[in-house]
Write an enzyme that holds these catalytic residues in place. Sequence first.
Site, PDB file in Angstrom:
ATOM      1  N   HIS A  13       0.873  -1.204   0.000  1.00 45.93           N
ATOM      2  CA  HIS A  13       0.000   0.000   0.000  1.00 45.93           C
ATOM      3  C   HIS A  13       0.899   1.240   0.000  1.00 45.93           C
ATOM      4  O   HIS A  13       1.505   1.580   1.012  1.00 45.93           O
ATOM      5  CB  HIS A  13      -0.905   0.017   1.239  1.00 45.93           C
ATOM      6  CG  HIS A  13      -1.838   1.198   1.281  1.00 45.93           C
ATOM      7  ND1 HIS A  13      -3.196   1.066   1.454  1.00 45.93           N
ATOM      8  CD2 HIS A  13      -1.620   2.535   1.161  1.00 45.93           C
ATOM      9  CE1 HIS A  13      -3.757   2.268   1.449  1.00 45.93           C
ATOM     10  NE2 HIS A  13      -2.816   3.176   1.270  1.00 45.93           N
ATOM     11  N   HIS A  15       1.544   5.413  -1.667  1.00 41.27           N
ATOM     12  CA  HIS A  15       1.194   6.600  -2.463  1.00 41.27           C
ATOM     13  C   HIS A  15       2.461   7.169  -3.070  1.00 41.27           C
ATOM     14  O   HIS A  15       3.361   7.602  -2.346  1.00 41.27           O
ATOM     15  CB  HIS A  15       0.518   7.656  -1.582  1.00 41.27           C
ATOM     16  CG  HIS A  15      -0.758   7.166  -0.967  1.00 41.27           C
ATOM     17  ND1 HIS A  15      -1.969   7.278  -1.593  1.00 41.27           N
ATOM     18  CD2 HIS A  15      -0.985   6.521   0.198  1.00 41.27           C
ATOM     19  CE1 HIS A  15      -2.911   6.731  -0.834  1.00 41.27           C
ATOM     20  NE2 HIS A  15      -2.339   6.254   0.265  1.00 41.27           N
ATOM     21  N   LYS A 101      -9.468  -0.180  -5.886  1.00 39.83           N
ATOM     22  CA  LYS A 101      -9.512   0.474  -4.578  1.00 39.83           C
ATOM     23  C   LYS A 101     -10.855   1.137  -4.317  1.00 39.83           C
ATOM     24  O   LYS A 101     -11.315   1.972  -5.114  1.00 39.83           O
ATOM     25  CB  LYS A 101      -8.394   1.526  -4.513  1.00 39.83           C
ATOM     26  CG  LYS A 101      -8.336   2.308  -3.221  1.00 39.83           C
ATOM     27  CD  LYS A 101      -7.779   1.486  -2.069  1.00 39.83           C
ATOM     28  CE  LYS A 101      -7.929   2.199  -0.739  1.00 39.83           C
ATOM     29  NZ  LYS A 101      -6.664   2.561  -0.129  1.00 39.83           N
ATOM     30  N   HIS A 138     -10.488   1.222   1.714  1.00 35.50           N
ATOM     31  CA  HIS A 138     -10.270   2.213   2.771  1.00 35.50           C
ATOM     32  C   HIS A 138     -11.481   2.080   3.687  1.00 35.50           C
ATOM     33  O   HIS A 138     -12.581   2.529   3.344  1.00 35.50           O
ATOM     34  CB  HIS A 138     -10.162   3.637   2.205  1.00 35.50           C
ATOM     35  CG  HIS A 138      -9.862   4.649   3.274  1.00 35.50           C
ATOM     36  ND1 HIS A 138      -8.643   5.266   3.391  1.00 35.50           N
ATOM     37  CD2 HIS A 138     -10.618   5.103   4.306  1.00 35.50           C
ATOM     38  CE1 HIS A 138      -8.659   6.080   4.454  1.00 35.50           C
ATOM     39  NE2 HIS A 138      -9.852   5.999   5.012  1.00 35.50           N
ATOM     40  N   HIS A 176      -4.607  -0.720   5.735  1.00 33.97           N
ATOM     41  CA  HIS A 176      -4.182   0.027   6.932  1.00 33.97           C
ATOM     42  C   HIS A 176      -5.165  -0.091   8.099  1.00 33.97           C
ATOM     43  O   HIS A 176      -5.753   0.896   8.522  1.00 33.97           O
ATOM     44  CB  HIS A 176      -3.877   1.504   6.608  1.00 33.97           C
ATOM     45  CG  HIS A 176      -4.863   2.218   5.721  1.00 33.97           C
ATOM     46  ND1 HIS A 176      -6.215   2.234   5.951  1.00 33.97           N
ATOM     47  CD2 HIS A 176      -4.680   2.941   4.582  1.00 33.97           C
ATOM     48  CE1 HIS A 176      -6.810   2.951   5.012  1.00 33.97           C
ATOM     49  NE2 HIS A 176      -5.901   3.386   4.162  1.00 33.97           N
ATOM     50  N   ASP A 249       1.463   2.643   3.541  1.00 34.02           N
ATOM     51  CA  ASP A 249       0.618   3.835   3.391  1.00 34.02           C
ATOM     52  C   ASP A 249       1.460   5.104   3.475  1.00 34.02           C
ATOM     53  O   ASP A 249       0.987   6.148   3.934  1.00 34.02           O
ATOM     54  CB  ASP A 249      -0.522   3.862   4.415  1.00 34.02           C
ATOM     55  CG  ASP A 249      -1.600   4.882   4.056  1.00 34.02           C
ATOM     56  OD1 ASP A 249      -1.658   5.304   2.888  1.00 34.02           O
ATOM     57  OD2 ASP A 249      -2.379   5.258   4.954  1.00 34.02           O
TER      58      ASP A 249
HETATM   59  C1  NCD Z   1      -3.504   9.178   2.044  1.00 30.06           C
HETATM   60  C2  NCD Z   1      -3.024  10.220   1.019  1.00 30.06           C
HETATM   61  O1  NCD Z   1      -2.490  11.244   1.431  1.00 30.06           O
HETATM   62  O2  NCD Z   1      -3.156   9.970  -0.165  1.00 30.06           O
HETATM   63  N1  NCD Z   1      -3.509   9.777   3.346  1.00 30.06           N
HETATM   64  C3  NCD Z   1      -3.431   9.132   4.536  1.00 30.06           C
HETATM   65  O3  NCD Z   1      -3.566   9.771   5.577  1.00 30.06           O
HETATM   66  N2  NCD Z   1      -3.227   7.829   4.603  1.00 30.06           N
HETATM   67  C4  NCD Z   1      -4.817   8.651   1.649  1.00 30.06           C
HETATM   68  C5  NCD Z   1      -5.229   7.404   2.408  1.00 30.06           C
HETATM   69  O4  NCD Z   1      -4.640   6.337   2.230  1.00 30.06           O
HETATM   70  O5  NCD Z   1      -6.163   7.480   3.213  1.00 30.06           O
HETATM   71 ZN    ZN Z   2      -3.273   5.128   1.685  1.00 29.59          ZN
END
Ligand code: NCD
Ligand code: ZN
Length: 345
Positions: A13, A15, A101, A138, A176, A249
């Site tokens: 996971h 970003h 997702k 999520h 998460h 995450d």
């Molecule tokens: C994530 C993001 O910034 O893209 N933020 C977070 O707090 N985890 C989005 C997400 O996974 O909820």
């Molecule tokens: Zn995330």
Amino acid sequence: MTSITITRPDDWHLHLRDGEQLRAVLPHTAKQFARAIIMPNLKPPVVTTDMALAYRARILAALPAALQSRFEPLMTLYLTDNTPPAEIIRAKESGVVHGVKLYPAGATTNSDAGVTDIAKCYAALETMEKSNLPLLVHGEVTDPDVDVFDKEKVFIDRILTPLTQRFPNLRIVFEHVTTRDAVAFVTEASRQVAATITAHHLLLNRNAIFQSGIRPHYFCLPVLKREIHRQALLEAATSSNPQFFLGTDSAPHAQTSKENACGCAGIFTAHAAIELYATAFEQAGALDKLEAFASFYGADFYQLPRNIGHITLNKEKWAVPEQYEFAGEKLIPLYAETSLGWKMV
Ligand code: NCD
Ligand code: ZN
């Protein structure tokens, strides 16, 4: 123990953002992990297979020369109220999309185009179930009447439990997880259901957000919970239950977006991801359980081969930098300016 060697891990996971931000953060992940499940919450979101293919090409092009062909991005689609079943089939057939997702609309960063009512997705979910394409969730309700610390538990009761009953063969990753309720749900669910756990939810409880002031760099979604929940997550991560595996995450936001009257949710952990997990596992007296959690169970769940290479971590103190460069802005990493006890060689 002064050194541990484990099979090269994967991040289930992550970003990565796009453009210059992508170029700034990608090397952190690619130097540690062989593969990562790439979140599709870009602006605009990655809603089609063509968009996922184009994003994948941008990620590969952003890899520094030394890391070329060492890192594989595993793409995902962003589910909307209108995702057609034909798009699910295209995604599956592409061979590069490994999950879809579900963001409840408004639940987190860039989730405005998310799902407003899960019933609108039944046809897409049925196609995913039939074509063996996992749903990544999520797991928080967006109902403003629900307390922010209860959003995950209420999501389990209202959405996830009925979903697993309606689609018993749909493979689901509860992303998460942050509560003992989620741990109990996953443990009691069939082996079609798994969960990722972040390093920050293993290391921190919600007190971190309020240490003598408000600490925006400890704010993420789902928000950190109280200590009993952190203990339940640690127990799950170190339990040798293959339903629980690593997903950082890591969610980079510029310092100006975090240190703000309405600060963004997300904690950047990619700079030291495996070291942070090693720290948590060591504190739990379970370093011997790190390899399976980080390198085996996720690959098994996603029905991908386990990695062949290895990484070594030394027990060695190092100082986390104050900041990293982030597309002309500053990125504040977790534990900036403090020291960690493990360092990847
Ligand atoms: C994530 C993001 O910034 O893209 N933020 C977070 O707090 N985890 C989005 C997400 O996974 O909820
Ligand atoms: Zn995330």
